[in-house]
Motif scaffolding. Structure first.
Motif, PDB file in Angstrom:
ATOM      1  N   GLU A  37       0.962  -1.226  -0.040  1.00  0.00           N
ATOM      2  CA  GLU A  37      -0.166  -0.035   0.111  1.00  0.00           C
ATOM      3  C   GLU A  37       0.971   1.150  -0.139  1.00  0.00           C
ATOM      4  OE1 GLU A  37      -3.012  -0.153   3.225  1.00  0.00           O
ATOM      5  OE2 GLU A  37      -3.857   1.573   2.163  1.00  0.00           O
ATOM      6  N   SER A  38       1.944   1.322   0.886  1.00  0.00           N
ATOM      7  CA  SER A  38       2.962   2.488   0.862  1.00  0.00           C
ATOM      8  C   SER A  38       3.522   2.467  -0.349  1.00  0.00           C
ATOM      9  CB  SER A  38       3.923   2.051   1.845  1.00  0.00           C
ATOM     10  OG  SER A  38       3.638   1.913   3.089  1.00  0.00           O
ATOM     11  N   ASP A  39       3.650   1.658  -1.545  1.00  0.00           N
ATOM     12  CA  ASP A  39       4.345   1.622  -2.618  1.00  0.00           C
ATOM     13  C   ASP A  39       3.382   2.237  -3.720  1.00  0.00           C
ATOM     14  OD1 ASP A  39       6.336   1.065  -4.434  1.00  0.00           O
ATOM     15  OD2 ASP A  39       5.833  -0.842  -4.775  1.00  0.00           O
ATOM     16  N   ILE A  40       2.034   2.717  -3.408  1.00  0.00           N
ATOM     17  CA  ILE A  40       1.418   3.430  -4.212  1.00  0.00           C
ATOM     18  C   ILE A  40       1.876   4.813  -4.188  1.00  0.00           C
ATOM     19  CG2 ILE A  40      -1.046   3.886  -4.947  1.00  0.00           C
ATOM     20  CD1 ILE A  40      -1.670   1.225  -3.387  1.00  0.00           C
ATOM     21  N   THR A  41       2.369   5.181  -5.053  1.00  0.00           N
ATOM     22  CA  THR A  41       2.844   6.539  -4.782  1.00  0.00           C
ATOM     23  C   THR A  41       2.735   7.193  -6.501  1.00  0.00           C
ATOM     24  OG1 THR A  41       5.315   6.464  -5.447  1.00  0.00           O
ATOM     25  CG2 THR A  41       4.737   6.109  -3.335  1.00  0.00           C
ATOM     26  N   SER A  42       2.423   8.499  -6.347  1.00  0.00           N
ATOM     27  CA  SER A  42       2.048   9.083  -7.897  1.00  0.00           C
ATOM     28  C   SER A  42       1.679  10.517  -7.667  1.00  0.00           C
ATOM     29  CB  SER A  42       1.170   8.221  -8.629  1.00  0.00           C
ATOM     30  OG  SER A  42       0.546   9.035  -9.887  1.00  0.00           O
TER      31      SER A  42
ATOM     32  N   ASN B  36      -0.228  11.961  -9.615  1.00  0.00           N
ATOM     33  CA  ASN B  36      -1.647  11.897 -10.319  1.00  0.00           C
ATOM     34  C   ASN B  36      -2.618  11.527  -8.866  1.00  0.00           C
ATOM     35  OD1 ASN B  36      -4.002  11.449 -11.091  1.00  0.00           O
ATOM     36  ND2 ASN B  36      -3.230  10.623 -13.056  1.00  0.00           N
ATOM     37  N   LYS B  37      -3.217  12.448  -8.219  1.00  0.00           N
ATOM     38  CA  LYS B  37      -3.933  11.946  -7.009  1.00  0.00           C
ATOM     39  C   LYS B  37      -5.278  11.130  -7.350  1.00  0.00           C
ATOM     40  CE  LYS B  37      -2.959  15.431  -3.548  1.00  0.00           C
ATOM     41  NZ  LYS B  37      -2.799  16.637  -3.836  1.00  0.00           N
ATOM     42  N   ALA B  38      -5.900  11.165  -8.495  1.00  0.00           N
ATOM     43  CA  ALA B  38      -6.764  10.614  -9.079  1.00  0.00           C
ATOM     44  C   ALA B  38      -6.448   9.029  -8.949  1.00  0.00           C
ATOM     45  CB  ALA B  38      -7.676  10.941 -10.274  1.00  0.00           C
ATOM     46  N   LYS B  39      -5.199   8.872  -9.675  1.00  0.00           N
ATOM     47  CA  LYS B  39      -4.714   7.450  -9.780  1.00  0.00           C
ATOM     48  C   LYS B  39      -4.292   6.896  -8.359  1.00  0.00           C
ATOM     49  CE  LYS B  39      -1.344   5.741 -12.919  1.00  0.00           C
ATOM     50  NZ  LYS B  39       0.019   6.425 -13.743  1.00  0.00           N
ATOM     51  N   VAL B  40      -3.858   7.504  -7.620  1.00  0.00           N
ATOM     52  CA  VAL B  40      -3.598   6.999  -6.339  1.00  0.00           C
ATOM     53  C   VAL B  40      -4.862   6.769  -5.753  1.00  0.00           C
ATOM     54  CG1 VAL B  40      -2.846   7.604  -3.992  1.00  0.00           C
ATOM     55  CG2 VAL B  40      -1.249   8.116  -5.833  1.00  0.00           C
ATOM     56  N   LYS B  41      -5.904   7.493  -5.567  1.00  0.00           N
ATOM     57  CA  LYS B  41      -7.085   7.224  -4.904  1.00  0.00           C
ATOM     58  C   LYS B  41      -7.894   5.693  -5.605  1.00  0.00           C
ATOM     59  CE  LYS B  41     -11.463   9.551  -3.942  1.00  0.00           C
ATOM     60  NZ  LYS B  41     -12.668   9.047  -4.949  1.00  0.00           N
ATOM     61  N   ARG B  42      -7.611   5.799  -6.770  1.00  0.00           N
ATOM     62  CA  ARG B  42      -8.152   4.483  -7.568  1.00  0.00           C
ATOM     63  C   ARG B  42      -7.592   3.280  -7.051  1.00  0.00           C
ATOM     64  NH1 ARG B  42      -7.692   6.089 -12.710  1.00  0.00           N
ATOM     65  NH2 ARG B  42      -6.153   4.792 -13.165  1.00  0.00           N
ATOM     66  N   TYR B  43      -6.282   3.161  -7.200  1.00  0.00           N
ATOM     67  CA  TYR B  43      -5.276   2.046  -6.725  1.00  0.00           C
ATOM     68  C   TYR B  43      -5.622   1.906  -5.235  1.00  0.00           C
ATOM     69  CZ  TYR B  43      -2.229   1.254 -10.549  1.00  0.00           C
ATOM     70  OH  TYR B  43      -1.442   0.827 -11.734  1.00  0.00           O
ATOM     71  N   LEU B  44      -5.900   2.849  -4.404  1.00  0.00           N
ATOM     72  CA  LEU B  44      -5.901   2.693  -2.861  1.00  0.00           C
ATOM     73  C   LEU B  44      -7.492   2.015  -2.835  1.00  0.00           C
ATOM     74  CD1 LEU B  44      -4.443   5.780  -1.198  1.00  0.00           C
ATOM     75  CD2 LEU B  44      -3.641   3.352  -1.231  1.00  0.00           C
ATOM     76  N   GLU B  45      -8.428   2.420  -3.561  1.00  0.00           N
ATOM     77  CA  GLU B  45      -9.799   1.873  -3.354  1.00  0.00           C
ATOM     78  C   GLU B  45      -9.502   0.406  -3.829  1.00  0.00           C
ATOM     79  OE1 GLU B  45     -12.211   6.251  -4.006  1.00  0.00           O
ATOM     80  OE2 GLU B  45     -12.025   4.305  -5.737  1.00  0.00           O
ATOM     81  N   ASN B  46      -9.027   0.117  -4.923  1.00  0.00           N
ATOM     82  CA  ASN B  46      -8.968  -1.335  -5.512  1.00  0.00           C
ATOM     83  C   ASN B  46      -8.185  -2.064  -4.396  1.00  0.00           C
ATOM     84  OD1 ASN B  46     -10.168  -0.673  -7.913  1.00  0.00           O
ATOM     85  ND2 ASN B  46      -8.429  -0.454  -9.028  1.00  0.00           N
ATOM     86  N   PHE B  47      -7.008  -1.605  -3.804  1.00  0.00           N
ATOM     87  CA  PHE B  47      -6.389  -2.197  -3.004  1.00  0.00           C
ATOM     88  C   PHE B  47      -7.140  -2.698  -1.572  1.00  0.00           C
ATOM     89  CE2 PHE B  47      -2.819  -2.820   0.194  1.00  0.00           C
ATOM     90  CZ  PHE B  47      -2.002  -3.296  -0.663  1.00  0.00           C
ATOM     91  N   GLU B  48      -7.979  -1.835  -1.343  1.00  0.00           N
ATOM     92  CA  GLU B  48      -8.890  -2.072   0.050  1.00  0.00           C
ATOM     93  C   GLU B  48      -9.770  -3.431  -0.312  1.00  0.00           C
ATOM     94  OE1 GLU B  48      -9.550  -1.225   2.950  1.00  0.00           O
ATOM     95  OE2 GLU B  48      -7.665  -0.131   2.633  1.00  0.00           O
ATOM     96  N   LEU B  49     -10.110  -3.339  -1.694  1.00  0.00           N
ATOM     97  CA  LEU B  49     -10.943  -4.654  -2.111  1.00  0.00           C
ATOM     98  C   LEU B  49     -10.137  -5.741  -1.969  1.00  0.00           C
ATOM     99  CD1 LEU B  49     -12.783  -3.258  -5.429  1.00  0.00           C
ATOM    100  CD2 LEU B  49     -13.771  -3.457  -2.925  1.00  0.00           C
ATOM    101  N   VAL B  50      -8.830  -5.636  -2.327  1.00  0.00           N
ATOM    102  CA  VAL B  50      -8.270  -7.095  -2.277  1.00  0.00           C
ATOM    103  C   VAL B  50      -7.914  -7.374  -0.721  1.00  0.00           C
ATOM    104  CG1 VAL B  50      -5.640  -7.783  -2.629  1.00  0.00           C
ATOM    105  CG2 VAL B  50      -6.615  -6.244  -4.359  1.00  0.00           C
ATOM    106  N   LYS B  51      -7.652  -6.303  -0.021  1.00  0.00           N
ATOM    107  CA  LYS B  51      -7.675  -6.725   1.535  1.00  0.00           C
ATOM    108  C   LYS B  51      -8.876  -7.393   1.985  1.00  0.00           C
ATOM    109  CE  LYS B  51      -5.066  -2.923   3.666  1.00  0.00           C
ATOM    110  NZ  LYS B  51      -5.245  -1.586   4.295  1.00  0.00           N
TER     111      LYS B  51
END
Ligand code: CTP
Length: 474
Positions: free
Chosen positions: A374-379, A381-396
């Motif tokens: 999760e810490s590795d999600i850096t960009s 582009n804020k929208a990109k980070v947000k989208r990745y983090l949301e998907n990541f929550e689903l994986v969790k």
């Protein structure tokens, strides 16, 4: 007292003052203890300087204390130390150093408290509190340490070139204090670090790494890591990290600066966990990138297999930095190897089987791996980070569900290798391995449930293929 001490500390300091008085020497509290008391930080040790024999004073004080703590001393250095209820008290005689023009080697001779303060590392560490009758408790601050503390600035009592040549580790200490305390390094002092960076080579790796670990343990390790990088100290002992820096552009396509990306990942990890080794995994997660970097025509930059290269580099780096060669190293290497796995599960159509495989491979380390990933999600582009983090929550969430259902995290085979040998009358052999793997793979793939009966039935089928029969005749 110009500083606020506990009743217990006050009692001890009064005793030290009285004992020194009886021995006809002066003594002072000095260094980090004074600094931290003024800053209101917790303290766990105190340094006492006396104009005379520090070892003799330590013995006399210890003898007057209930329980007579044992004194450890080093004759060659003139230092002594004892522990009192977990509190470390260190004694040293005040020293003066003089440099002759034809030699950089200092001659150490007994000196006054002023001489001793002058040869300390930073003004904020060079303040003393008198423990002597006439001015007991008074602050002695010849270099404006108090002002520097207020202004949060690190300056050296002497010209910084002299202070650093006295002990080059102080360059690391300066950067560590800047990171820990949120202080700025005075520009002249910083330039001296950059000028003298190669001198760090004469310091033992253990002492360098000790400071590096203190930087890694700070709230925002990137502050120190960046200072180490820019001042040129980092390249002296950890060139692999420096290799991560820079951006190359081909056909208008660049890749991110992996050094600064790594610092961001270390900070993100530090915000979520105090664990030093998890932070090390963050520092090393992309260390294999420079060696695997390629520009693929029409595609762009790739770093294929950097996690495998990074895993292999980890033991070498641990050895080079004199970090522990034990399960901590294995833990870091494992996280480096697995750091891409959770994010690869954010794609759609991911099966339970893929989730089970990650749970199996990560085992006990799954939670830490998720923090790292999760810490590795850096960009930028804020929208990109947000989208990745949301998907990541689903994986969790899915990992949690699969784990609750299948209990893979601490997976033990429902039928052990020993049991397999008994069942089929085998001695340790290739067949045992084949049967064990068949059970594991079938469970991870979801072909059979994670229980004894299903595993037993599968074993019977597999055994037949290998021309094996159960000895019990079942
Ligand atoms: N010191 C120094 N040069 C060094 C190490 C220490 O001048 N290379 C002096 C400083 O005055 C320092 C004191 O010795 O304050 C005590 O050193 P130490 O206990 O190592 O560090 P602290 O400053 O107390 O800080 P910390 O406990 O956070 O390491």
């Amino acid at each position: 007292m110009d500083i606020e001490c506990s009743p217990r500390e006050n009692k001890l300091f009064e005793l030290i003052g009285a004992t020194a008085h009886a021995m006809n020497v002066s003594c002072y509290l000095v260094g980090g203890f004074v600094r931290d008391k003024i800053l209101g930080r917790p303290t766990k040790d105190a340094d006492i300087v006396c104009t005379g024999d520090g070892i003799a004073l330590a013995h006399a004080v210890a003898a007057a204390l209930p329980g007579r703590p044992q004194v450890n001393f080093f004759k060659t250095f003139g230092t002594a130390q004892f522990k009192l209820n977990g509190f470390d008290v260190e004694f040293v005689g005040a020293r003066k150093e003089s440099y002759t023009t034809d030699s950089r080697k200092p001659q150490v001779t007994p000196g006054t408290i002023q001489d001793d303060q002058l040869r300390r590392d930073f003004t904020v560490n060079a303040m003393a509190i008198s423990l002597n009758k006439p001015d007991y408790g008074q602050l002695i601050d010849p270099f404006g340490g108090i002002t520097d503390l207020k202004n949060k600035i690190l300056r050296t009592p002497l010209g910084p070139d002299i202070t650093f040549s006295d002990d080059p580790l102080r360059m690391m200490r300066g950067i560590r204090f800047a990171t820990q305390l949120g202080f700025t390094i005075d520009p002249d002092v910083y330039e001296a670090i950059a000028r003298n960076n190669e001198r760090i080579k004469i310091v033992s790796q253990e002492r360098i790494t000790d400071e590096l670990n203190k930087i890694m343990a700070a709230a925002k390790p990137s502050v120190g890591l960046d200072l180490l990088f820019r001042s040129g100290l980092l390249k002296e002992f950890f060139p692999q990290a420096v290799e991560l820096s820079g951006v190359e552009i081909i056909e208008g396509k660049g890749h991110k600066d992996n050094f600064y990306h790594t610092l961001q990942v270390v900070d993100n990890t530090a915000a979520k966990s105090e664990d030093l080794w998890l932070r090390w995994a963050a520092l090393l997660h992309d260390i294999g990138k420079p060696a695997t970097k390629k520009f693929e025509e029409g595609h762009g930059w790739t770093f294929h297999g950097h996690e495998v290269v990074g895993e292999r580099m980890t033991p070498r780096i641990f050895k080079q930095l004199k970090l522990p060669q034990n399960e901590k190293m294995k833990y870091v290497a494992k996280l480096v190897a697995l750091h891409l796995r959770p994010i690869s599960l954010t794609k759609e159509d991911i099966t339970d089987s893929a989730m089970r495989r990650l749970l199996f491979d990560a085992g006990e380390e799954i939670d830490d791996l998720m923090i790292l990933c999760e810490s590795d999600i850096t960009s930028k582009n804020k929208a990109k980070v947000k989208r990745y983090l949301e998907n990541f929550e689903l994986v969790k969430q899915r990992l949690k569900e699969v784990e609750e259902k299948d209990k893979i995290r601490n997976w033990q085979p429902p039928i052990s290798g020993d049991e397999i040998m008994v069942l089929f009358g085998l001695t340790p052999s290739r067949e045992v391995g084949v049967l064990k793997t068949a059970v594991r793979e079938a469970i991870l793939d979801g072909i059979i449930p994670n229980d004894y009966n299903a595993a037993y039935q599968l074993l019977l089928t597999k055994a037949q293929e290998l021309n094996l029969k159960p000895v019990s005749g079942e």
